[in-house]
Scaffold this active site. Structure first.
Site, PDB file in Angstrom:
ATOM      1  N   HIS A   1      22.972  29.828  38.977  1.00  0.00           N
ATOM      2  CA  HIS A   1      22.038  30.966  38.955  1.00  0.00           C
ATOM      3  C   HIS A   1      20.990  30.668  37.881  1.00  0.00           C
ATOM      4  CE1 HIS A   1      24.380  33.513  41.617  1.00  0.00           C
ATOM      5  NE2 HIS A   1      25.462  33.259  40.914  1.00  0.00           N
TER       6      HIS A   1
ATOM      7  N   ASN B   1      35.293  27.891  39.158  1.00  0.00           N
ATOM      8  CA  ASN B   1      33.883  28.204  39.428  1.00  0.00           C
ATOM      9  C   ASN B   1      33.277  28.986  38.259  1.00  0.00           C
ATOM     10  OD1 ASN B   1      31.733  28.307  41.491  1.00  0.00           O
ATOM     11  ND2 ASN B   1      32.113  30.523  41.575  1.00  0.00           N
TER      12      ASN B   1
ATOM     13  N   ASP C   1      20.534  30.315  43.104  1.00  0.00           N
ATOM     14  CA  ASP C   1      19.340  31.135  43.297  1.00  0.00           C
ATOM     15  C   ASP C   1      18.506  31.030  42.028  1.00  0.00           C
ATOM     16  OD1 ASP C   1      20.687  32.950  41.592  1.00  0.00           O
ATOM     17  OD2 ASP C   1      21.029  34.433  43.159  1.00  0.00           O
TER      18      ASP C   1
ATOM     19  N   GLU D   1      26.404  28.759  44.041  1.00  0.00           N
ATOM     20  CA  GLU D   1      25.727  30.071  44.110  1.00  0.00           C
ATOM     21  C   GLU D   1      24.253  29.952  43.715  1.00  0.00           C
ATOM     22  OE1 GLU D   1      27.876  33.183  42.018  1.00  0.00           O
ATOM     23  OE2 GLU D   1      29.822  32.346  42.536  1.00  0.00           O
TER      24      GLU D   1
HETATM   25  O1  9MR Z   1      26.384  38.997  44.813  1.00  0.00           O
HETATM   26  C1  9MR Z   1      27.482  39.764  44.361  1.00  0.00           C
HETATM   27  C2  9MR Z   1      27.090  41.223  44.277  1.00  0.00           C
HETATM   28  O2  9MR Z   1      26.841  41.750  45.572  1.00  0.00           O
HETATM   29  C3  9MR Z   1      28.162  42.020  43.566  1.00  0.00           C
HETATM   30  O3  9MR Z   1      27.722  43.357  43.384  1.00  0.00           O
HETATM   31  C4  9MR Z   1      28.471  41.363  42.230  1.00  0.00           C
HETATM   32  C5  9MR Z   1      29.545  42.124  41.478  1.00  0.00           C
HETATM   33  O4  9MR Z   1      29.788  41.559  40.250  1.00  0.00           O
HETATM   34  O5  9MR Z   1      28.898  40.021  42.452  1.00  0.00           O
HETATM   35  C6  9MR Z   1      27.898  39.245  42.997  1.00  0.00           C
HETATM   36  O6  9MR Z   1      28.314  37.902  43.135  1.00  0.00           O
HETATM   37  C7  9MR Z   1      28.671  37.217  41.943  1.00  0.00           C
HETATM   38  C8  9MR Z   1      29.716  36.191  42.308  1.00  0.00           C
HETATM   39  O7  9MR Z   1      30.781  36.798  42.989  1.00  0.00           O
HETATM   40  C9  9MR Z   1      30.217  35.445  41.092  1.00  0.00           C
HETATM   41  N1  9MR Z   1      29.118  34.871  40.343  1.00  0.00           N
HETATM   42  C10 9MR Z   1      28.012  35.753  40.035  1.00  0.00           C
HETATM   43  C11 9MR Z   1      27.521  36.449  41.313  1.00  0.00           C
HETATM   44  C12 9MR Z   1      26.300  37.311  41.011  1.00  0.00           C
HETATM   45  O8  9MR Z   1      26.647  38.351  40.158  1.00  0.00           O
END
Ligand code: 9MR
Length: 370
Positions: free
Chosen positions: A257, A221, A288, A286
């Site tokens: 993203h 991923n 957005d 993911e």
């Molecule tokens: O959405 C997640 C956020 O709440 C956390 O603080 C963050 C920490 O790095 O991770 C975010 O999710 C990520 C995902 O696990 C991997 N791809 C990027 C996402 C956005 O940062």
């Protein structure tokens, strides 16, 4: 055959879709139901049909529609939980299955929040995407500051993967085994894993996860691999090489993203098609689309278009199995905390009202399901 119909319909529609779709949705509120048309020649009126949920439309289109789930909101806010259950047929724990959450101290596991989501998913007929086993972020300090030898760290990684995947054995549809291992130029990220274990950690992780749950579908991923570019080329080469070696990797997750300040890549289907040919599934994992605030109408239209571009890339790809949004409501989004001055990236607003992005997704799914 379902897939063929889906591809042909969206393929035919895709070119002209944007021309009429965006103006249409901008003119109407997605929360509104259509007024019931008066029945011919009588005083009775037909009740307006209930609006279709995303999951009902996705079922018909032969795809899964998912959301990342915030564990605290799921437990504490009925409105949040109701929408997760009603609108989606796949869920991903936003943080609850990450290393710092499940193994905060060595050998002590806490699956409370992750188990709650798995139980919720079962009760609501949803599949679960496990996220994520090997990453450079959200590692507990005992891992990063432990000063372990290569052999020790390899064993720690082996233990962690085996314990977590075994805990959820039979309950996870797709696992994001390795997350974000590449830099933008296609070189491997200089993470603790690469530094200490060398590039072989990736194959090891997939082998260990497969041993612990042979039926889970194992994904690599990453972000910024939507279109064809140096990073997605590197992922392609990695997957191709792992498959040739017989390493159990069965999927590639394109996080998706996006930001309205940059054009959405228009070669997503071309990019995903080459992974199809390698014999692996793909998914948008993911999605957005963030906007510099305050958002104007043009930016909202660009956001709708970007969501459509991601979804259509998946719908046009035979083995793209899932379109997951990274949280569905602006109320709980990682974006404002990471990109100063940006936000409104999700398909529902902070008050749980569906936005026009929700409408374009439901319209695309409707077209794909015909
Ligand atoms: O959405 C997640 C956020 O709440 C956390 O603080 C963050 C920490 O790095 O991770 C975010 O999710 C990520 C995902 O696990 C991997 N791809 C990027 C996402 C956005 O940062």
């Amino acid at each position: 055959m379902i897939k063929m119909t889906r591809v042909a319909t969206v393929g035919a529609a895709a070119a002209g879709l944007m021309a009429f779709l965006v103006p249409n949705v901008m003119a109407s509120s997605p929360g509104q139901q259509q007024a019931a048309a008066p029945a011919k020649g009588g005083s009775h009126t037909k009740p307006a049909p209930s609006p279709q949920t995303l999951r009902a439309l996705a079922d018909r289109a032969g795809i899964h529609i998912g959301t990342a789930v915030n564990a605290d909101a799921l437990a504490g806010e009925p409105q949040y939980a109701d929408l997760v259950g009603a609108q989606f047929n796949s869920v991903t724990p936003e943080n609850a299955m990450k290393w710092d959450a499940v193994e905060p101290t060595r050998g002590t596991y806490n699956y409370t929040q992750a188990d709650q989501l798995v139980a919720f998913a079962k009760a609501h007929g949803q599949l679960v995407r496990g996220h994520t086993l090997v990453w450079h972020n959200q590692l507990p300090s005992w891992v990063t500051a432990g000063d372990f030898s290569a052999d020790e760290l390899r064993e720690i990684l082996h233990q962690h993967i085996t314990a977590e995947v075994s805990h959820f054995k039979g309950k996870i549809w797709q696992w994001d085994v390795v997350n974000e291992a590449f830099n933008e130029d296609g070189t491997l990220r200089d993470s603790i894993w690469l530094q200490k274990l060398g590039p072989g950690y990736i194959a090891d992780a997939f082998r260990w996860a497969h041993q612990a749950d042979p039926k889970a579908i194992l994904f690599y991923n990453d972000y910024n691999i939507d279109g064809v570019n140096p990073k997605s080329n590197a992922v392609y080469d990695l997957v191709s090489s792992l498959r040739k070696q017989g390493v159990p990797i069965q999927g590639v997750g394109d996080q998706g993203h996006l930001d309205v300040q940059y054009p959405a890549p228009h070669d997503i289907a071309t990019n995903l098609a080459r992974f199809d040919k390698l014999g692996v599934q793909t998914a948008i994992t993911e999605a957005d689309v963030r906007i510099p605030l305050p958002a104007d109408n043009t930016e909202v239209e660009a956001q709708n278009e970007a969501y459509q571009t991601l979804l259509e890339g998946c719908l046009l790809t035979k083995h793209c199995t899932d379109f997951t949004v990274w949280g569905f409501t602006d109320k709980y989004s990682w974006v404002p905390g990471t990109f100063t001055g940006e936000g409104q990236a999700n398909i529902y607003d902070e008050n749980y009202q569906p936005k026009t992005a929700y409408t374009v997704i439901s319209q695309d799914l409707t077209l794909a399901g015909r």
